[in-house]
Design a protein around this motif. Structure first.
Motif, PDB file in Angstrom:
ATOM      1  N   ALA A   5       0.836  -1.212   0.000  1.00  0.00           N
ATOM      2  CA  ALA A   5       0.000   0.000   0.000  1.00  0.00           C
ATOM      3  C   ALA A   5       0.867   1.258   0.000  1.00  0.00           C
ATOM      4  O   ALA A   5       0.530   2.255  -0.658  1.00  0.00           O
ATOM      5  N   GLU A   6       1.985   1.223   0.718  1.00  0.00           N
ATOM      6  CA  GLU A   6       2.885   2.387   0.736  1.00  0.00           C
ATOM      7  C   GLU A   6       3.529   2.599  -0.626  1.00  0.00           C
ATOM      8  O   GLU A   6       3.666   3.740  -1.087  1.00  0.00           O
ATOM      9  N   ARG A   9       1.031   4.238  -2.767  1.00  0.00           N
ATOM     10  CA  ARG A   9       0.907   5.662  -2.433  1.00  0.00           C
ATOM     11  C   ARG A   9       2.064   6.464  -3.025  1.00  0.00           C
ATOM     12  O   ARG A   9       1.877   7.596  -3.482  1.00  0.00           O
ATOM     13  N   ARG A  12       1.324   6.918  -6.653  1.00  0.00           N
ATOM     14  CA  ARG A  12       0.292   7.948  -6.806  1.00  0.00           C
ATOM     15  C   ARG A  12       0.892   9.345  -6.689  1.00  0.00           C
ATOM     16  O   ARG A  12       0.512  10.262  -7.415  1.00  0.00           O
ATOM     17  N   LEU A  13       1.847   9.519  -5.773  1.00  0.00           N
ATOM     18  CA  LEU A  13       2.507  10.817  -5.634  1.00  0.00           C
ATOM     19  C   LEU A  13       3.284  11.151  -6.905  1.00  0.00           C
ATOM     20  O   LEU A  13       3.237  12.289  -7.382  1.00  0.00           O
ATOM     21  N   ALA A  38       1.211  10.671   5.786  1.00  0.00           N
ATOM     22  CA  ALA A  38       1.113  10.867   4.339  1.00  0.00           C
ATOM     23  C   ALA A  38       2.509  10.775   3.731  1.00  0.00           C
ATOM     24  O   ALA A  38       3.478  11.288   4.292  1.00  0.00           O
ATOM     25  N   THR A  61       6.407  16.130  -2.827  1.00  0.00           N
ATOM     26  CA  THR A  61       5.166  16.841  -3.074  1.00  0.00           C
ATOM     27  C   THR A  61       5.441  18.331  -3.287  1.00  0.00           C
ATOM     28  O   THR A  61       6.325  18.909  -2.657  1.00  0.00           O
TER      29      THR A  61
END
Length: 132
Positions: A5-6, A9, A12-13, A38, A61
């Motif tokens: 899952a990490e 993520r 996705r970033l 996050a 980000t």
């Protein structure tokens, strides 16, 4: 080790920051998590030869860029790789100023940006296989 899952993520970033990446089974990851759990940054790398690590992609980000997170990621990766006996970290990054601050140099013999670990300017040619 990261949970699937990490890793999802992190990808996705990459996508959110307009830098989509392909998932490769050989990739390893280093991530930055904020106080709310996050993922706010990370990089993908691969140990290609016994003493050479290749950084394929890095992301932070947008809201946290230019705050030292990317440099800290590269430094942490280099520290971890040196502890594993890696002599060279190669980078496929377009962030010239960042990589320069993190002691990466352009070396055409290696095909781009490299950082030599272990305190030497460059390992002897017979120490590292796969030099391009």
């Amino acid at each position: 080790p990261l949970e699937p899952a990490e890793i999802g993520r992190l990808y996705r970033l990459f996508h959110q920051e307009n830098y989509p990446q392909r998932v490769r089974p050989s990739d390893e990851y280093l991530i930055v998590i904020d106080s709310r759990d996050a993922i706010v940054g990370g990089l993908c790398y691969e140990l290609r030869e016994e003493q050479v690590t290749y950084v394929d992609a890095m992301v932070v980000t947008h809201a946290l860029q230019r705050r030292g997170i990317g440099g800290a990621l590269l430094d942490e990766l280099c520290t971890r790789m040196e502890e594993r006996g890696v002599a060279v970290v190669k980078a496929n990054l377009l962030l010239r100023e960042l990589t320069k601050r993190q002691q990466f140099v352009h070396d055409a013999r290696w095909g781009g940006l490299v950082r030599f670990l272990g305190g030497s300017a460059e390992p002897a040619s017979d120490e590292v296989a796969g030099k391009a």
